[in-house]
Write an enzyme that holds these catalytic residues in place. Structure first.
Site, PDB file in Angstrom:
ATOM      1  N   LYS A   1      -3.832  -5.405  -5.949  1.00  0.00           N
ATOM      2  CA  LYS A   1      -5.190  -5.801  -6.345  1.00  0.00           C
ATOM      3  C   LYS A   1      -5.800  -4.793  -7.325  1.00  0.00           C
ATOM      4  O   LYS A   1      -6.353  -5.168  -8.353  1.00  0.00           O
ATOM      5  CB  LYS A   1      -6.097  -5.934  -5.104  1.00  0.00           C
ATOM      6  CG  LYS A   1      -5.568  -6.886  -4.050  1.00  0.00           C
ATOM      7  CD  LYS A   1      -6.474  -6.963  -2.839  1.00  0.00           C
ATOM      8  CE  LYS A   1      -6.659  -5.672  -2.083  1.00  0.00           C
ATOM      9  NZ  LYS A   1      -5.443  -5.151  -1.420  1.00  0.00           N
TER      10      LYS A   1
ATOM     11  N   ARG B   1      -3.102   9.152  -1.836  1.00  0.00           N
ATOM     12  CA  ARG B   1      -4.302   8.934  -1.032  1.00  0.00           C
ATOM     13  C   ARG B   1      -4.104   9.414   0.393  1.00  0.00           C
ATOM     14  O   ARG B   1      -3.000   9.353   0.916  1.00  0.00           O
ATOM     15  CB  ARG B   1      -4.634   7.428  -1.017  1.00  0.00           C
ATOM     16  CG  ARG B   1      -5.509   7.028  -2.156  1.00  0.00           C
ATOM     17  CD  ARG B   1      -5.671   5.547  -2.329  1.00  0.00           C
ATOM     18  NE  ARG B   1      -5.813   4.715  -1.157  1.00  0.00           N
ATOM     19  CZ  ARG B   1      -6.028   3.398  -1.202  1.00  0.00           C
ATOM     20  NH1 ARG B   1      -6.154   2.791  -2.384  1.00  0.00           N
ATOM     21  NH2 ARG B   1      -6.135   2.680  -0.104  1.00  0.00           N
TER      22      ARG B   1
ATOM     23  N   ARG C   1     -13.780  -8.494   3.082  1.00  0.00           N
ATOM     24  CA  ARG C   1     -12.599  -8.217   3.879  1.00  0.00           C
ATOM     25  C   ARG C   1     -12.731  -8.753   5.295  1.00  0.00           C
ATOM     26  O   ARG C   1     -11.813  -8.576   6.098  1.00  0.00           O
ATOM     27  CB  ARG C   1     -12.473  -6.705   3.983  1.00  0.00           C
ATOM     28  CG  ARG C   1     -11.168  -6.122   3.538  1.00  0.00           C
ATOM     29  CD  ARG C   1     -11.387  -4.628   3.665  1.00  0.00           C
ATOM     30  NE  ARG C   1     -10.204  -3.877   3.550  1.00  0.00           N
ATOM     31  CZ  ARG C   1      -9.781  -3.346   2.400  1.00  0.00           C
ATOM     32  NH1 ARG C   1     -10.423  -3.552   1.291  1.00  0.00           N
ATOM     33  NH2 ARG C   1      -8.693  -2.623   2.400  1.00  0.00           N
TER      34      ARG C   1
ATOM     35  N   ARG D   1      -3.489  -0.390   8.632  1.00  0.00           N
ATOM     36  CA  ARG D   1      -4.187  -1.174   7.603  1.00  0.00           C
ATOM     37  C   ARG D   1      -3.625  -2.585   7.535  1.00  0.00           C
ATOM     38  O   ARG D   1      -4.359  -3.549   7.340  1.00  0.00           O
ATOM     39  CB  ARG D   1      -4.082  -0.465   6.239  1.00  0.00           C
ATOM     40  CG  ARG D   1      -5.064   0.691   6.131  1.00  0.00           C
ATOM     41  CD  ARG D   1      -4.696   1.674   5.050  1.00  0.00           C
ATOM     42  NE  ARG D   1      -4.647   1.076   3.736  1.00  0.00           N
ATOM     43  CZ  ARG D   1      -3.974   1.598   2.713  1.00  0.00           C
ATOM     44  NH1 ARG D   1      -3.304   2.718   2.859  1.00  0.00           N
ATOM     45  NH2 ARG D   1      -3.986   1.001   1.558  1.00  0.00           N
TER      46      ARG D   1
ATOM     47  N   ARG E   1       3.086   5.187  -3.939  1.00  0.00           N
ATOM     48  CA  ARG E   1       1.935   5.162  -4.870  1.00  0.00           C
ATOM     49  C   ARG E   1       1.433   6.566  -5.211  1.00  0.00           C
ATOM     50  O   ARG E   1       1.241   7.404  -4.337  1.00  0.00           O
ATOM     51  CB  ARG E   1       0.797   4.360  -4.245  1.00  0.00           C
ATOM     52  CG  ARG E   1      -0.481   4.429  -5.066  1.00  0.00           C
ATOM     53  CD  ARG E   1      -1.505   3.428  -4.631  1.00  0.00           C
ATOM     54  NE  ARG E   1      -1.841   3.501  -3.232  1.00  0.00           N
ATOM     55  CZ  ARG E   1      -2.546   2.568  -2.612  1.00  0.00           C
ATOM     56  NH1 ARG E   1      -2.970   1.515  -3.262  1.00  0.00           N
ATOM     57  NH2 ARG E   1      -2.828   2.690  -1.334  1.00  0.00           N
TER      58      ARG E   1
HETATM   59  P1  AP5 Z   1      -2.268  -1.245  -5.708  1.00  0.00           P
HETATM   60  O1  AP5 Z   1      -2.697  -1.937  -6.946  1.00  0.00           O
HETATM   61  O2  AP5 Z   1      -2.881   0.084  -5.391  1.00  0.00           O
HETATM   62  O3  AP5 Z   1      -2.444  -2.232  -4.451  1.00  0.00           O
HETATM   63  P2  AP5 Z   1      -3.788  -2.661  -3.702  1.00  0.00           P
HETATM   64  O4  AP5 Z   1      -3.629  -4.087  -3.314  1.00  0.00           O
HETATM   65  O5  AP5 Z   1      -4.997  -2.321  -4.523  1.00  0.00           O
HETATM   66  O6  AP5 Z   1      -3.661  -1.746  -2.424  1.00  0.00           O
HETATM   67  P3  AP5 Z   1      -4.720  -0.817  -1.684  1.00  0.00           P
HETATM   68  O7  AP5 Z   1      -3.948   0.080  -0.785  1.00  0.00           O
HETATM   69  O8  AP5 Z   1      -5.666  -0.134  -2.651  1.00  0.00           O
HETATM   70  O9  AP5 Z   1      -5.504  -1.873  -0.899  1.00  0.00           O
HETATM   71  P4  AP5 Z   1      -6.343  -1.661   0.308  1.00  0.00           P
HETATM   72  O10 AP5 Z   1      -7.008  -2.976   0.356  1.00  0.00           O
HETATM   73  O11 AP5 Z   1      -5.673  -1.239   1.548  1.00  0.00           O
HETATM   74  O12 AP5 Z   1      -7.218  -0.346  -0.047  1.00  0.00           O
HETATM   75  P5  AP5 Z   1      -8.738  -0.165  -0.433  1.00  0.00           P
HETATM   76  O13 AP5 Z   1      -8.832   0.950  -1.381  1.00  0.00           O
HETATM   77  O14 AP5 Z   1      -9.367  -1.470  -0.782  1.00  0.00           O
HETATM   78  O15 AP5 Z   1      -0.672  -1.122  -5.766  1.00  0.00           O
HETATM   79  C1  AP5 Z   1       0.045  -0.383  -4.794  1.00  0.00           C
HETATM   80  C2  AP5 Z   1       1.263   0.294  -5.453  1.00  0.00           C
HETATM   81  O16 AP5 Z   1       2.170  -0.701  -5.909  1.00  0.00           O
HETATM   82  C3  AP5 Z   1       0.928   1.151  -6.690  1.00  0.00           C
HETATM   83  O17 AP5 Z   1       1.756   2.284  -6.675  1.00  0.00           O
HETATM   84  C4  AP5 Z   1       1.271   0.247  -7.886  1.00  0.00           C
HETATM   85  O18 AP5 Z   1       1.722   1.002  -9.012  1.00  0.00           O
HETATM   86  C5  AP5 Z   1       2.409  -0.594  -7.302  1.00  0.00           C
HETATM   87  N1  AP5 Z   1       2.410  -1.964  -7.818  1.00  0.00           N
HETATM   88  C6  AP5 Z   1       1.333  -2.762  -8.050  1.00  0.00           C
HETATM   89  N2  AP5 Z   1       1.704  -3.977  -8.470  1.00  0.00           N
HETATM   90  C7  AP5 Z   1       3.084  -3.967  -8.508  1.00  0.00           C
HETATM   91  C8  AP5 Z   1       4.068  -4.939  -8.852  1.00  0.00           C
HETATM   92  N3  AP5 Z   1       3.738  -6.171  -9.256  1.00  0.00           N
HETATM   93  N4  AP5 Z   1       5.370  -4.583  -8.749  1.00  0.00           N
HETATM   94  C9  AP5 Z   1       5.736  -3.334  -8.341  1.00  0.00           C
HETATM   95  N5  AP5 Z   1       4.835  -2.366  -8.002  1.00  0.00           N
HETATM   96  C10 AP5 Z   1       3.515  -2.687  -8.083  1.00  0.00           C
HETATM   97  O19 AP5 Z   1      -9.385   0.264   0.965  1.00  0.00           O
HETATM   98  C11 AP5 Z   1      -9.131   1.513   1.540  1.00  0.00           C
HETATM   99  C12 AP5 Z   1      -9.967   1.676   2.797  1.00  0.00           C
HETATM  100  O20 AP5 Z   1     -11.387   1.619   2.477  1.00  0.00           O
HETATM  101  C13 AP5 Z   1      -9.786   0.599   3.864  1.00  0.00           C
HETATM  102  O21 AP5 Z   1      -8.671   0.847   4.689  1.00  0.00           O
HETATM  103  C14 AP5 Z   1     -11.129   0.692   4.614  1.00  0.00           C
HETATM  104  O22 AP5 Z   1     -11.165   1.797   5.482  1.00  0.00           O
HETATM  105  C15 AP5 Z   1     -12.113   0.936   3.489  1.00  0.00           C
HETATM  106  N6  AP5 Z   1     -12.635  -0.316   2.924  1.00  0.00           N
HETATM  107  C16 AP5 Z   1     -12.469  -0.750   1.637  1.00  0.00           C
HETATM  108  N7  AP5 Z   1     -13.081  -1.924   1.456  1.00  0.00           N
HETATM  109  C17 AP5 Z   1     -13.640  -2.261   2.639  1.00  0.00           C
HETATM  110  C18 AP5 Z   1     -14.403  -3.385   3.075  1.00  0.00           C
HETATM  111  N8  AP5 Z   1     -14.693  -4.403   2.259  1.00  0.00           N
HETATM  112  N9  AP5 Z   1     -14.829  -3.414   4.368  1.00  0.00           N
HETATM  113  C19 AP5 Z   1     -14.553  -2.382   5.194  1.00  0.00           C
HETATM  114  N10 AP5 Z   1     -13.820  -1.294   4.857  1.00  0.00           N
HETATM  115  C20 AP5 Z   1     -13.376  -1.234   3.582  1.00  0.00           C
END
Ligand code: AP5
Length: 226
Positions: free
Chosen positions: A15, A163, A90, A174, A129
Site C-alpha cells: 500500500k 521499522r 482499518r 499485525r 523492508r
Molecule cells: P509496503 O509498501 O511498505 O507495504 P504496506 O502494505 O504499506 O505495509 P505496511 O507494513 O506499511 O502496512 P501496515 O498496514 O501494517 O502498516 P502501517 O504503517 O499502516 O511494502 C512492504 C515491502 O514490500 C517493502 O519493502 C516494499 O519495497 C516491498 N514491496 C512492495 N510492493 C512489492 C511488490 N509488488 N513486489 C515485491 N516487493 C514489494 O501501520 C503501522 C501501525 O500503525 C499499525 O500496526 C497500528 O499500530 C498503527 N495504525 C496505522 N493505521 C492505523 C489505523 N487506521 N487504526 C489503528 N492503528 C493504526
C-alpha cells in the site's frame, strides 16, 4: 468532485509503495495513518509513549484517536481535492467515521483498491523492508527492490533503517489483527460497490499499472475529476 481513494490490504501488501507512486501521478496527497502515528510516537509525551507501545506490539491504536488524527489531516488545504488513504480505515467503526466525515462536505469514497496477496508473500516482504531515514516514501526490499548500495537510499544517499514493528512477533500480530479487525472491510466496501481487486503478487510496476487503470476507470465512471 473530490477523489478519495482507500488502499486496503494486509500489512506488507504494498500500500505504502503504491501510494507514494500514484500520489504523484494523480496529484493527490498520500495520507498514511501509520506514518502519522510513527511521527507522533517519536515525540516525548505520555500519549506518544502509549502509541509507540501499541505499534511495537502490532496492535491497533484506538479508533477515536485515529479518526481525530485523520480528520485533522483531511482538513488541510492540500486535501481539498481528495486524498489517497493508506492504512485508514482499518476497522468498521473507522470506515463509518470516514463516510460521515466526508459526507459533511458532500463527498464520499471514490474507490477502494484491495491489494490481494498471500500471507506468505506478505511476511516475506515485511521481513526484508528497509526505509530511507530522510523520506519514508523511499522504500526498499533486500530481495525484491534492493538499493544500489546496501543500507543507503538511491535517491538521497541517506541511511536506511528497519521499522520497530518489523519483527517476526509484530508481523504475526499485525496479520492476525488484520484478519480479525480489517478484513471485514472487504465486504463493507464490496457491498457499497466500491471494491476493486488488485493482484498485488505482481512486481511493483505491474501493480501500479493495474491500480492506475482501475482508479482512472472509476473516476471516469463516477464523473470525478482527476
Ligand atoms: P509496503 O509498501 O511498505 O507495504 P504496506 O502494505 O504499506 O505495509 P505496511 O507494513 O506499511 O502496512 P501496515 O498496514 O501494517 O502498516 P502501517 O504503517 O499502516 O511494502 C512492504 C515491502 O514490500 C517493502 O519493502 C516494499 O519495497 C516491498 N514491496 C512492495 N510492493 C512489492 C511488490 N509488488 N513486489 C515485491 N516487493 C514489494 O501501520 C503501522 C501501525 O500503525 C499499525 O500496526 C497500528 O499500530 C498503527 N495504525 C496505522 N493505521 C492505523 C489505523 N487506521 N487504526 C489503528 N492503528 C493504526
Amino acid at each position: 468532485m473530490a477523489t478519495y481513494i482507500v488502499l486496503l490490504g494486509m500489512p506488507g501488501a504494498g500500500k505504502g509503495t503504491q501510494a507514494a507512486i500514484i500520489s504523484k501521478d494523480l496529484g493527490l496527497p498520500h495520507i498514511t495513518s501509520g506514518g502519522m502515528f510513527r511521527e507522533l510516537a517519536g515525540q516525548d509525551t505520555e500519549l506518544a509513549r502509549r502509541v509507540r507501545e501499541i505499534m511495537r506490539r502490532g496492535d491497533l491504536v484506538p479508533d477515536d484517536l485515529t479518526v481525530q488524527i485523520v480528520r485533522e489531516r483531511l482538513e488541510r488545504p492540500d486535501a481539498a481535492g481528495g486524498a489517497i488513504l493508506d492504512g485508514f480505515p482499518r476497522t468498521v467503526p473507522q470506515a463509518e467515521a470516514l463516510d460521515a466525515l466526508l459526507a459533511e462536505n458532500g463527498h464520499s469514497v471514490t474507490v477502494v483498491p484491495f491489494f490481494k496477496l498471500s500471507k506468505e508473500e506478505a511476511l516475506a516482504r515485511l521481513g526484508g523492508r528497509w526505509i530511507c531515514s530522510k523520506d519514508p516514501n523511499h522504500m526498499y526490499h533486500t530481495r525484491f527492490n534492493p538499493p544500489k548500495v546496501p543500507g543507503v537510499c538511491d535517491i538521497d544517499g541517506a541511511p536506511l533503517y528497519q521499522r520497530e514493528d518489523d519483527t517476526p512477533e509484530a508481523h504475526k500480530q499485525r496479520i492476525e489483527v488484520y484478519m480479525e479487525r480489517t478484513a471485514p472491510l472487504i465486504e463493507y466496501y464490496r457491498d457499497r460497490g466500491l471494491l476493486v481487486e488488485i493482484n498485488a503478487e505482481q512486481p511493483i510496476e505491474a501493480v501500479t499499472a493495474e491500480l492506475m487503470a482501475a482508479i482512472k476507470e472509476r473516476i471516469v465512471e463516477n464523473g470525478h475529476s482527476d
